[in-house]
Design an enzyme around this catalytic site. Structure first.
Site, PDB file in Angstrom:
ATOM      1  N   VAL A   1       1.081  -3.665   4.034  1.00 57.14           N
ATOM      2  CA  VAL A   1       1.053  -5.008   4.569  1.00 57.14           C
ATOM      3  C   VAL A   1       2.322  -5.697   4.674  1.00 57.14           C
ATOM      4  CG1 VAL A   1      -1.228  -5.225   4.856  1.00 57.14           C
ATOM      5  CG2 VAL A   1      -0.260  -6.115   3.020  1.00 57.14           C
TER       6      VAL A   1
ATOM      7  N   TYR B   1      -4.613   3.618   7.684  1.00 61.35           N
ATOM      8  CA  TYR B   1      -5.998   3.184   8.063  1.00 61.35           C
ATOM      9  C   TYR B   1      -6.758   3.603   9.393  1.00 61.35           C
ATOM     10  CZ  TYR B   1      -3.699   0.177   4.434  1.00 61.35           C
ATOM     11  OH  TYR B   1      -3.042  -0.155   3.337  1.00 61.35           O
TER      12      TYR B   1
ATOM     13  N   TYR C   1      -3.936  -2.586 -10.125  1.00 58.38           N
ATOM     14  CA  TYR C   1      -3.622  -2.229  -8.625  1.00 58.38           C
ATOM     15  C   TYR C   1      -2.827  -3.476  -8.251  1.00 58.38           C
ATOM     16  CZ  TYR C   1      -4.954  -2.161  -3.760  1.00 58.38           C
ATOM     17  OH  TYR C   1      -5.087  -2.239  -2.366  1.00 58.38           O
TER      18      TYR C   1
ATOM     19  N   LYS D   1       0.487   3.315  -3.008  1.00 61.21           N
ATOM     20  CA  LYS D   1      -0.648   4.203  -3.249  1.00 61.21           C
ATOM     21  C   LYS D   1      -0.460   5.732  -3.196  1.00 61.21           C
ATOM     22  CE  LYS D   1      -3.903   0.898  -1.067  1.00 61.21           C
ATOM     23  NZ  LYS D   1      -4.541   0.561   0.176  1.00 61.21           N
TER      24      LYS D   1
ATOM     25  N   SER E   1       0.964  -1.190   0.206  1.00 59.70           N
ATOM     26  CA  SER E   1      -0.009  -0.063  -0.190  1.00 59.70           C
ATOM     27  C   SER E   1       1.094   1.386  -0.011  1.00 59.70           C
ATOM     28  CB  SER E   1      -1.106   0.176   1.453  1.00 59.70           C
ATOM     29  OG  SER E   1      -2.016  -1.002   1.091  1.00 59.70           O
TER      30      SER E   1
END
Lengths: 301, 301, 301, 301
Positions: free
Chosen positions: D247, D229, D177, D53, D50
């Site tokens: 992660v 998050y 993705y 991103k 992530s």
């Protein structure tokens, strides 16, 4: 009988359904002693859509019995038919077999390791047997259209797969589901197919046993509490009969021991249930006293 | 008949209820022709708690009729009895009159600008009339205890007041609510009081009309879809009768045209409904064929 | 500088606030070296409302330190300031000390077994000390009005009490909360009171230590992530400074090491934050390079 | 430095990541003046997941600018990284670009009508340019594994497609993705790639401009409010730096004007963020005074 505005709006998210003429209306009542009363376009075939969930559930219970209830609940959902919220809160276990997520689990059970066309063929044979009519078909055009536009159902299936509550690849389970929804039946065929729920599990009075009396009662109970998505309470309040609706405008309603009733009109109310169909069933229940919530005396009156 | 563990746990959040002996069990069946069958501690008074919501709803519908439904819905909630989540999503309109929030709106209607004791007195007279028993009382000790510990209900009431869906000061509406929950009745009194729902609105066969037949049907429908909170679907599935439970361990169940049944046992299951009471009703329905989802033939069998 | 429509709408749910003239605007910037720059109605007192949560949090951390975080979280809520949904999901633990539920826990900590007026007096003395101004008062008219109309806050308090996350009777904790919200301050007083957050915990450069440098950093962090309810992300994105807003139209913003800024204009945007106040802070941050997300070179430029 | 249990647990839902040795730890700090400080396994490549991103968002803003914000929000979500609940409530608009749903919209923007490999190639070239390292690769084994097991992401993509907030077939957007998440980088490469966020948009001090200063500030703001998050608030509270975790155990943190920092340790805490990585960053921020919430004096100290 109804002006345009009273008929509600046709479902638009499945293109072939959006082209249906909303003026149509059909009704068929099959009574416990085998009489058949029809009105309007009762012989016109329509896409039964979610009404198929009743037959698919019966099929799945035949395969795995009450172990089904480990994978799907029996409670009203309090949310629209295609909601994904409840699935997240309850770890991929749908609330009941009549919301889309629950019907996908049922389809997954019916798939049982076979190819989708095997499971679909089996369900179609079961429905033809119930209706005593070999001409019932699947509308491949509708099935294909749902497969192309049913993103929300694809989401639901993959979401449950993430919780391991689908056992097959999601696209196979979805194939079964989209085809079962595309079964085309007339009101007459649908009312005939529903007789086993009126007759405590028998195909016809004194006839072959389709399912046990207990199972027939229980499917009726599920139809009453969960058969109209987030308007199930209102349908029970106004009509008082177990029923299952579909976005094609069809409704199957059961008056236990009295009648199996199919109504069809493509215009939907804000909850996605047939507007005229619901109204017709409300009037029939009022006129006949068939509501399950009436005392017998009142019902006879 | 049952071991300790099978009886479930007594509700502990209302101190006087927590001291009840969970071993107790009572049952009373009043049939349509007026016979009364009792078993166990059927004459023992217990706190009817949420079963009172049925009588309070009947009272409120008598006052303002169907305009009630502008302030409370008729759909199963899909959430526990004291959930506040749904209220936020739906702008202070409770899902149905049998969850706590909905019952508070009903109490607010019954309050009708009077002092709480007036509204409570009126409800008590109504219940005595239904049960034909002037000895029914409110347990002030229970009422006071709820008033001291019912923070969640205070929250619900103030929350709806913020949405202007209570019209009286919350503490007055809560006063009515806490007292109605504290009505103490025996199984026999409760089964007697439920007769009007079995008899299409009549007090007794051929007797005075309490409410219209349509309203009796509709209250039965609400009991079936919403009467057991988040286990309403399961109760319909297993028992198949309209019913309303209370955390005091009482359940009132209606077999329309057949019987009004009260069961009581203080041990509760995980959904807050009497464990033995539910089991007893399941067996009675199975043995008698009284399920509303059975065909008449099966029911007679 | 702004047309009527650009100013947003005055909060109407607290009657005395609804009567404020929305055309007013005030600004005060106190820099690290002690300079004071004012503009508009910077000496006009207004109801600081939720800006008081910053001072109350500082007071509570002084009383019980980091054990506070067992009773309230430190995460943005993703929901409006008065939402009760999150509380149900997370068992009565508010997401952060700047939503109303969290501020009620903080008020409960500050109450500490005393009478509400003791806790309120202590907070008022603390704010006067920070602002070096003994004339700061509580607007009793506003406090009383909130007490009469704040049903949602009463609901939140009782709801948390049900989870045992308030330790005092809810009405006492609410008394503290309603009074702290009713503190009336001018932009000048508010900017002065915020200096300790700009100066790493010192009252003034080289002055007395109010809190540790670490605690000052952490309160700033909470203001940045949670200070504007469900628009906290947007404020960080556009302004880039820790800030706390109130429905009275005030905002306190901190540029660490640079400035303590108070802006006030009663018209609110759809998230309940001052519309002109936010715009003014965005322009100040752009012009000065004070955003905490800028490199030092850019900030100097 | 840490015992086994303090390191947290390796992510197991992506099989290749589950086989990583959790004992590893790497760190690299690139300061504003170009110094590079490394510790541990700072040259070991890991799956950035992530963290990608951040780069994909920068790429998408370059393509369509602020119109991106019509399709994705800028607010913390208050829910886990892969929640679908918020999407239903907010009609398919993800809360921010750093939760999975938001990153899928960003990938959809970057796809821009091309084949997935074109969009992926473009992102890979951008990351190599930022890191000044042409050896950075995508781990095809990880990408394929995510494609086979990422049912929840498939659900999210189809769900947003149902709301028309994906413009390409979901499988193509998912392809982009899954590949961007599988970019493998070392701490050194990642810290180098993050310099433009430290330097107000410049590739290196006095070097080429990658993005505007305003956009760099805003991406930093999003990292601070949404980068971890449902633990974003806690990271801001403890570390006080904009950061983005993955992660795979990597974290990129930015001290504007001071340093670009990459930490890596595969063991995760309960929120899915690197346990040792977070701890290392907390200590670095404490030791250096780099927290964006500290006054400059304190930072220099």
């Amino acid at each position: 009988m109804a002006t345009e505005t009273e008929r509600g709006a046709v479902a638009t998210y499945i293109p072939p359904l959006a082209r249906i003429d909303p003026k149509q209306f059909g009704l068929c009542v099959v009574t416990a002693d085998g009489e058949i009363h029809s009105a309007g376009e009762a012989e016109e075939a329509f896409s039964i859509q979610s009404v198929s969930k009743v037959f698919a559930l019966t099929q799945a219970l035949g395969k795995i019995g009450d172990t089904l209830w480990r994978r799907v609940g029996r409670e009203p959902s309090g949310t629209p038919f295609n909601s994904i919220v409840q699935l997240e809160r309850e770890q991929g276990i749908p609330r009941n077999p009549f919301i889309n997520a629950g019907a996908l689990v049922v389809a997954d059970v019916n798939l049982a390791g076979h190819a989708p066309r095997v499971a679909i063929g089996e369900l179609l044979r079961f429905v033809r047997y119930l209706a005593e009519d070999e001409t019932i078909l699947i509308d491949e055009h509708v099935a294909r259209s749902e497969q192309e536009t049913g993103f929300r159902n694809v989401a639901l299936a993959n979401y449950m797969r993430a919780f391991a509550n689908l056992t097959h690849p999601p696209e196979l389970t979805l194939g079964v589901y989209f085809h079962q929804c595309a079964i085309a039946m007339s009101c007459r065929q649908l009312a005939m197919a529903g007789r086993y729920l009126m007759l405590g599990g028998l195909l016809e009075p004194g006839g072959a046993r389709v399912i046990s009396a207990q199972r027939a009662r229980r499917i009726n109970a599920l139809m009453l509490t969960c058969g109209h998505y987030d308007a199930s309470g209102d349908f029970a309040f106004r009509v008082g009969l177990p029923g299952k609706s579909g976005v094609g405008g069809g409704i199957l309603a059961i008056a236990p021991g009295k009648a199996s009733i199919a109504a069809w009109s493509p215009g939907l109310n804000e909850n996605g249930n047939s507007k005229l169909g619901t109204l017709a069933l409300e009037r029939i229940a009022e006129a006949t006293g068939w509501s399950v919530f009436s005392p017998a005396e009142e019902r006879r009156a």
